[in-house]
Structures are given as structure tokens and as C-alpha cells.
Design an enzyme around this catalytic site. Structure first.
Site, short mmCIF file in Angstrom:
data_model
loop_
_atom_site.label_atom_id
_atom_site.label_comp_id
_atom_site.label_asym_id
_atom_site.label_seq_id
_atom_site.Cartn_x
_atom_site.Cartn_y
_atom_site.Cartn_z
N ASP A 7 -20.83 -58.20 -40.48
CA ASP A 7 -21.78 -58.46 -41.56
C ASP A 7 -23.02 -59.17 -41.03
O ASP A 7 -23.07 -59.57 -39.86
CB ASP A 7 -21.12 -59.28 -42.68
CG ASP A 7 -20.25 -60.42 -42.14
OD1 ASP A 7 -20.42 -60.81 -40.97
OD2 ASP A 7 -19.42 -60.93 -42.88
N ASN A 40 -12.17 -68.28 -50.38
CA ASN A 40 -11.98 -67.50 -51.62
C ASN A 40 -11.31 -66.15 -51.36
O ASN A 40 -11.26 -65.31 -52.25
CB ASN A 40 -13.32 -67.32 -52.35
CG ASN A 40 -14.30 -66.43 -51.57
OD1 ASN A 40 -13.97 -65.91 -50.51
ND2 ASN A 40 -15.49 -66.26 -52.11
#
Ligand code: F6R
Length: 255
Positions: free
Chosen positions: A65, A134
Site C-alpha cells: 500500500d 482494527n
């Protein structure tokens, strides 16, 4: 999924480097991650390279990413980070290190081109992964399609808060990114996820023992035929079956 539990971060790094090295020796297409977790593994791989035990000749690297809106020479861009932490210390040509172009005017087109680059390289053989608190992998935040491909995405407020430590303040953390999708990641031949420290214990329990769900994007590893999760004791703390994994993993680290 194979779950390997080690007593310390250093042992996690060595176990991960053992798995990764066999792909490096084969001249594989290597998927790399940024963030803090893989730094020890990169140091161990660099050490092995400097000792003359490991050559990266013939390999290519693809990052997971990149932040959107940072120039690729910004020190916190992942293009710079992966070179600083890893690629520039081993024998890989700079042109063989690929990172999504987060500075592109058209991020959708840049995402498409990144998928094409991965395909042209013949696909990723091993993808190294960290996990967000998360449950994200790459920047696939909760709610990401399990079949998603490389695309622009907003960052979750939790990720912005977690990554503020790399910037002068949370305000400087970019709000968007380009990330390989969960479908893209699942096409890699081998997924190798690392997690250390108690802050990751909840995400590790959800990804290993929770339901496969977009609420915990890392749980897609359960669908992959060759997934290895290497964690330290602190990150393993909430695993219900950890004693069983310790037995099952004994002497059974995949090459
Ligand atoms: C980084 C990435 C992220 C991180 C994750 C954990 O390229 O894709 O998914 O792996 O946010 O970050 P650290 O390792 O800093 O806790």
C-alpha cells in the site's frame, strides 16, 4: 492456517525470516509490508544478506500500500520507507521495487496499473503482512470487500491515530491511500502475517478464531490454503487454542 507462537519479537523475526528466505533463494516475487512489525524481520534478512547467506538477485518486491497525496520522496511515504528499512540494504535493483503511485492524479488508474504490474511479474509468491489494531491488512479497513482489488481507500480514524507516531501530528497523516485489495492479497501464493505485542492480541484472536468477516479484514487468511501467522506470546494472549497451536506448529514450519 498455521499459527506459530514464539517467546519474543526477536524469535518472531527469525522464524519469519526463515520462511521468507526460502522464497528469496528461489528468486521469488516478494510482497512486502511497511509499519513497525516487519522491521525486525527485515533486519534479520539484511543480516543474512551481509553474512553472504542470502542473495535477492532475481527477486522483485511489491509493497502492499501507499499513502495518497504524499510525494514519493516524502520520508514517510511507503516508497521511501520500504527502501530505507529494507530494499536499499540488499542486492535488489531499485527498478524491481514496486509501490503503488499514491501521488498520481488519477488514483483509480494508478490502482489498475499496479494490479497489471503484479500480473506482469507473474503474481506475488509470498506476501508479508502486519495487522492493524482494527483488524486491517494493507489498508483494507473494516467493511472492505473480501474480493476487493487494488483501489483508493480512506483511512479509518483508528489507523490515522495509530500511524500518527510516524508524523509530527495526527493532522499530518494522509486521509487516503492506495491499497492492494483483499482479493489481490489472497492471490499471493503464501500469506505470512506477523503480530507482536499486547495491542495486537484482540486483532489476532479475531483473525485466527473469529468468523471470516469484512469487520475483521485479516480474517480472510482463514480462506487461504497457505497462510502462516507468527506471533509472540503477548499477541497470542487471547487465543483460546494457543496450547494446541504450539503443539501443531512444532517442527512444522512450511518452507
Ligand atoms: C503496512 C500495512 C499495515 C500495517 C498495519 C500494522 O504496509 O499495510 O496493514 O501492517 O497497520 O502496522 P504496525 O506494524 O506498524 O503495527
Amino acid at each position: 492456517m498455521q499459527v506459530i507462537i514464539r517467546g519474543s519479537e526477536d524469535e518472531v523475526a527469525r522464524a519469519a525470516a526463515d520462511v521468507f528466505s526460502s522464497y528469496v533463494r528461489a528468486g521469488a516475487v516478494l510482497g512486502v509490508a511497511t509499519g513497525s512489525t516487519p522491521v525486525g524481520t527485515y533486519r534479520e534478512l539484511i543480516r543474512r544478506h551481509r553474512a553472504g547467506d542470502l542473495s535477492f538477485a532475481g527477486t522483485q518486491m511489491f509493497a502492499l500500500d501507499e499513502y495518497a497525496g504524499l510525494s514519493c520522496d516524502h520520508p514517510q511515504s511507503y516508497a521511501q520507507t520500504i527502501r530505507r528499512e529494507f530494499a536499499s540494504h540488499v542486492d535488489i535493483a531499485d527498478s524491481d521495487v514496486h509501490v503503488p503511485n499514491g501521488a498520481a492524479a488519477d488514483l483509480v488508474q494508478a490502482s489498475r496499473e499496479y494490479e497489471e504490474d503484479i500480473d506482469k511479474a507473474g503474481g506475488i509468491d509470498i506476501q508479508l503482512l502486519g495487522v492493524g489494531t482494527n483488524g486491517h491488512i494493507g489498508f483494507n479497513e473494516p467493511g472492505s470487500s473480501l474480493n476487493s482489488r487494488t483501489r483508493p481507500m480512506p483511512l479509518h480514524p483508528q489507523t490515522i491515530a495509530d500511524n500518527a507516531r510516524f508524523f509530527d501530528s495526527a493532522d499530518e497523516v494522509p486521509r487516503r491511500c492506495i491499497t492492494q485489495g483483499l482479493g489481490t492479497i489472497q492471490r499471493a501464493g503464501h500469506l505470512l502475517l506477523l503480530a507482536t505485542g499486547e495491542k495486537k492480541a484482540d486483532a489476532v484472536a479475531r483473525l485466527v478464531e473469529g468468523p471470516v468477516s469484512a469487520s475483521c479484514p485479516a480474517s480472510v487468511l482463514q480462506l487461504h490454503p497457505t497462510a502462516t501467522v507468527i506471533v509472540d506470546d503477548a499477541a497470542a494472549a487471547q487465543l483460546v487454542h494457543r496450547d494446541f497451536y504450539a503443539v501443531a506448529a512444532d517442527g512444522d514450519v512450511p518452507a
